[in-house]
Scaffold this active site. Structure first.
Site, PDB file in Angstrom:
ATOM      1  N   ASP A  21       0.879  -1.169   0.000  1.00 43.47           N
ATOM      2  CA  ASP A  21       0.000   0.000   0.000  1.00 43.47           C
ATOM      3  C   ASP A  21       0.920   1.224   0.000  1.00 43.47           C
ATOM      4  O   ASP A  21       2.147   1.090   0.104  1.00 43.47           O
ATOM      5  CB  ASP A  21      -0.889  -0.020   1.257  1.00 43.47           C
ATOM      6  CG  ASP A  21      -1.789   1.203   1.345  1.00 43.47           C
ATOM      7  OD1 ASP A  21      -2.373   1.589   0.321  1.00 43.47           O
ATOM      8  OD2 ASP A  21      -1.897   1.801   2.442  1.00 43.47           O
ATOM      9  N   SER A  22       0.310   2.416  -0.045  1.00 47.46           N
ATOM     10  CA  SER A  22       1.117   3.626   0.069  1.00 47.46           C
ATOM     11  C   SER A  22       1.597   3.823   1.515  1.00 47.46           C
ATOM     12  O   SER A  22       2.579   4.508   1.746  1.00 47.46           O
ATOM     13  CB  SER A  22       0.292   4.841  -0.358  1.00 47.46           C
ATOM     14  OG  SER A  22      -0.832   4.971   0.490  1.00 47.46           O
ATOM     15  N   TYR A  53      -1.069   8.320  -2.591  1.00 47.73           N
ATOM     16  CA  TYR A  53      -1.211   7.885  -3.980  1.00 47.73           C
ATOM     17  C   TYR A  53      -2.456   8.510  -4.637  1.00 47.73           C
ATOM     18  O   TYR A  53      -2.508   8.653  -5.846  1.00 47.73           O
ATOM     19  CB  TYR A  53      -1.374   6.355  -4.030  1.00 47.73           C
ATOM     20  CG  TYR A  53      -0.087   5.564  -4.082  1.00 47.73           C
ATOM     21  CD1 TYR A  53       1.143   6.126  -3.742  1.00 47.73           C
ATOM     22  CD2 TYR A  53      -0.117   4.216  -4.463  1.00 47.73           C
ATOM     23  CE1 TYR A  53       2.305   5.364  -3.785  1.00 47.73           C
ATOM     24  CE2 TYR A  53       1.035   3.457  -4.521  1.00 47.73           C
ATOM     25  CZ  TYR A  53       2.248   4.027  -4.178  1.00 47.73           C
ATOM     26  OH  TYR A  53       3.385   3.272  -4.231  1.00 47.73           O
ATOM     27  N   GLY A  54      -3.438   8.825  -3.816  1.00 48.58           N
ATOM     28  CA  GLY A  54      -4.749   9.223  -4.338  1.00 48.58           C
ATOM     29  C   GLY A  54      -4.800  10.529  -5.092  1.00 48.58           C
ATOM     30  O   GLY A  54      -5.813  10.862  -5.692  1.00 48.58           O
ATOM     31  N   CYS A  84      -4.291  -1.684  -1.953  1.00 47.26           N
ATOM     32  CA  CYS A  84      -4.420  -0.271  -2.284  1.00 47.26           C
ATOM     33  C   CYS A  84      -5.412  -0.159  -3.433  1.00 47.26           C
ATOM     34  O   CYS A  84      -5.154  -0.675  -4.532  1.00 47.26           O
ATOM     35  CB  CYS A  84      -3.048   0.269  -2.680  1.00 47.26           C
ATOM     36  SG  CYS A  84      -3.095   1.927  -3.359  1.00 47.26           S
ATOM     37  N   ASN A  85      -6.533   0.487  -3.179  1.00 50.07           N
ATOM     38  CA  ASN A  85      -7.560   0.613  -4.219  1.00 50.07           C
ATOM     39  C   ASN A  85      -7.104   1.509  -5.363  1.00 50.07           C
ATOM     40  O   ASN A  85      -7.474   1.292  -6.510  1.00 50.07           O
ATOM     41  CB  ASN A  85      -8.847   1.181  -3.616  1.00 50.07           C
ATOM     42  CG  ASN A  85      -9.518   0.182  -2.697  1.00 50.07           C
ATOM     43  OD1 ASN A  85     -10.318  -0.620  -3.132  1.00 50.07           O
ATOM     44  ND2 ASN A  85      -9.161   0.196  -1.424  1.00 50.07           N
ATOM     45  N   GLU A 161      -2.570   8.920   8.278  1.00 47.45           N
ATOM     46  CA  GLU A 161      -1.115   8.736   8.362  1.00 47.45           C
ATOM     47  C   GLU A 161      -0.507   9.608   9.463  1.00 47.45           C
ATOM     48  O   GLU A 161       0.506   9.255  10.051  1.00 47.45           O
ATOM     49  CB  GLU A 161      -0.446   9.045   7.008  1.00 47.45           C
ATOM     50  CG  GLU A 161      -0.747   8.024   5.916  1.00 47.45           C
ATOM     51  CD  GLU A 161      -0.016   6.680   6.095  1.00 47.45           C
ATOM     52  OE1 GLU A 161       1.003   6.644   6.805  1.00 47.45           O
ATOM     53  OE2 GLU A 161      -0.486   5.677   5.519  1.00 47.45           O
ATOM     54  N   CYS A 193     -11.027   2.732  -0.072  1.00 46.48           N
ATOM     55  CA  CYS A 193      -9.594   2.973   0.179  1.00 46.48           C
ATOM     56  C   CYS A 193      -9.253   2.143   1.402  1.00 46.48           C
ATOM     57  O   CYS A 193     -10.003   2.161   2.393  1.00 46.48           O
ATOM     58  CB  CYS A 193      -9.351   4.458   0.446  1.00 46.48           C
ATOM     59  SG  CYS A 193      -7.702   4.832   1.089  1.00 46.48           S
ATOM     60  N   THR A 194      -8.136   1.433   1.362  1.00 44.60           N
ATOM     61  CA  THR A 194      -7.812   0.528   2.471  1.00 44.60           C
ATOM     62  C   THR A 194      -7.483   1.265   3.772  1.00 44.60           C
ATOM     63  O   THR A 194      -7.486   0.667   4.846  1.00 44.60           O
ATOM     64  CB  THR A 194      -6.638  -0.403   2.099  1.00 44.60           C
ATOM     65  OG1 THR A 194      -5.550   0.410   1.616  1.00 44.60           O
ATOM     66  CG2 THR A 194      -7.057  -1.403   1.041  1.00 44.60           C
ATOM     67  N   HIS A 195      -7.190   2.562   3.670  1.00 47.26           N
ATOM     68  CA  HIS A 195      -6.976   3.328   4.905  1.00 47.26           C
ATOM     69  C   HIS A 195      -8.270   3.500   5.712  1.00 47.26           C
ATOM     70  O   HIS A 195      -8.235   3.634   6.936  1.00 47.26           O
ATOM     71  CB  HIS A 195      -6.446   4.731   4.585  1.00 47.26           C
ATOM     72  CG  HIS A 195      -4.977   4.809   4.308  1.00 47.26           C
ATOM     73  ND1 HIS A 195      -4.412   4.364   3.134  1.00 47.26           N
ATOM     74  CD2 HIS A 195      -3.958   5.295   5.060  1.00 47.26           C
ATOM     75  CE1 HIS A 195      -3.102   4.588   3.171  1.00 47.26           C
ATOM     76  NE2 HIS A 195      -2.808   5.152   4.335  1.00 47.26           N
TER      77      HIS A 195
HETATM   78  N1  LIG Z   1      -4.689   2.875   0.747  1.00 46.68           N
HETATM   79  C1  LIG Z   1      -5.007   3.721  -0.329  1.00 46.68           C
HETATM   80  C2  LIG Z   1      -3.900   4.558  -0.878  1.00 46.68           C
HETATM   81  C3  LIG Z   1      -4.310   5.925  -0.526  1.00 46.68           C
HETATM   82  C4  LIG Z   1      -3.354   7.027  -0.802  1.00 46.68           C
HETATM   83  O1  LIG Z   1      -2.155   6.883  -0.605  1.00 46.68           O
HETATM   84  O2  LIG Z   1      -3.881   8.079  -1.212  1.00 46.68           O
HETATM   85  C5  LIG Z   1      -5.992   3.149  -1.300  1.00 46.68           C
HETATM   86  O3  LIG Z   1      -6.589   2.133  -1.031  1.00 46.68           O
HETATM   87  O4  LIG Z   1      -6.276   3.730  -2.314  1.00 46.68           O
END
Ligand SMILES: N[C@@H](CCC(=O)O)C(=O)O
Length: 282
Positions: A21-22, A53-54, A84-85, A161, A193-195
């Site tokens: 993931d990020s 990443y988003g 990571c989606n 984060e 989003c996995t976060h």
């Molecule tokens: N965990 C994130 C990455 C989010 C990010 O870094 O913006 C996802 O599922 O998209």
């Protein structure tokens, strides 16, 4: 002949699963692997030097994911879960044809689970995932009669984060992201989003009781178990301790993740710029 192929089978079964993931978002997937596949060894990578990443372009995500998968293959993983989606939405289809390791993403398992839950589906996701329409497309492939609303939530990942989950500001931001979805009277909400499952208590408190929450992390790990069965790669031995690696500050990752891991992880640093060298931290 017999001996060498049985040695190879064993080696592959014992090989770790790569999860990336990020940042700390993929820990929601790791938690599911611990629950559903307790015999598996894991290498977890968080690209913390380059998050979020988003808000990245597809070209950037493709470059980062390519580097991570190359590193994962060097670590001899038997399968990779894109936890990571954003990567799953923007890069999965392209990298699947470039890498030989099996790769699973979160969008399709999440879409299937959402369709099984309701007819008026809200998706909260990163801006890049929402803009890609990946969830809408995947859901409509399964059932074109389901209605889908997607909201990009740019502030969530930085807040998580920075460990600001219990900050009243986070609840305020969450309320504003959920508002347009609640106006549509959704019956199901997908963590796109996995976060975001890290925000479960905050989000739950803002949703009417009848709204079902779908966590794609649960379902990508169900898909992973099926894939390992199919490939004959399930580990029947004891797992080795999880290896954690990041591209950014290891102490930061360790201090944020301790609340979900229950212990302070030992975190390795991977430096992609200098050809995947890595150091152990004290
Ligand atoms: N965990 C994130 C990455 C989010 C990010 O870094 O913006 C996802 O599922 O998209």
């Amino acid at each position: 002949m017999f001996l060498s192929s049985s040695f190879e089978d064993n080696f592959n079964q014992r090989a770790p699963i790569g999860i990336f993931d990020s940042g700390v978002g993929g820990l929601t997937v790791l938690r599911q692997v611990y629950r559903q596949l307790p015999n598996e060894s894991i290498i977890y990578f968080g690209d913390t030097a380059r998050l979020p990443y988003g808000i990245r372009s597809q070209a950037e995500i493709l470059q980062f994911v390519g580097e991570i998968l190359t590193w994962m293959e060097q670590q001899r993983v038997k399968l990779v879960i894109m936890a990571c989606n954003t990567s799953s939405a923007l890069a999965l289809e392209k990298v699947r044809v470039e890498f030989s390791v099996p790769i699973l993403g979160t969008i399709l398992p999440g879409a299937k689970a959402a369709v099984a839950c309701g007819k008026r589906i809200g998706v909260i996701a990163t801006p890049a995932t929402a803009k890609s329409n990946a969830f809408r497309h995947a859901i409509h492939e399964i059932d074109p009669n389901v209605q889908v609303w997607q909201v990009g939530c740019p502030e969530f990942v930085p807040l998580i984060e920075q460990n600001r989950i219990h900050d009243p500001y986070t609840a305020e931001v969450a309320r504003s992201y959920l508002e347009p979805l609640l106006e549509q009277d959704i019956d199901t909400l997908v963590y796109g989003c996995t976060h975001y499952p890290h925000l479960a208590p905050v989000l739950r408190s803002l949703l009417p009781n009848g709204v079902k929450l779908v966590d794609p992390a649960v379902h990508v790990v169900v898909a992973c178990a099926q894939e390992l069965d199919l490939l004959g790669l399930k580990n029947t031995h004891s797992p080795t301790p999880t290896r954690f690696a990041v591209s950014g500050c290891p102490q930061q990752f360790a201090s944020t993740s301790v609340q979900w891991l229950g212990c302070v992880p030992k975190v390795e640093v991977v430096d992609f710029a200098s050809a995947v060298s890595h150091l152990w931290c004290d």
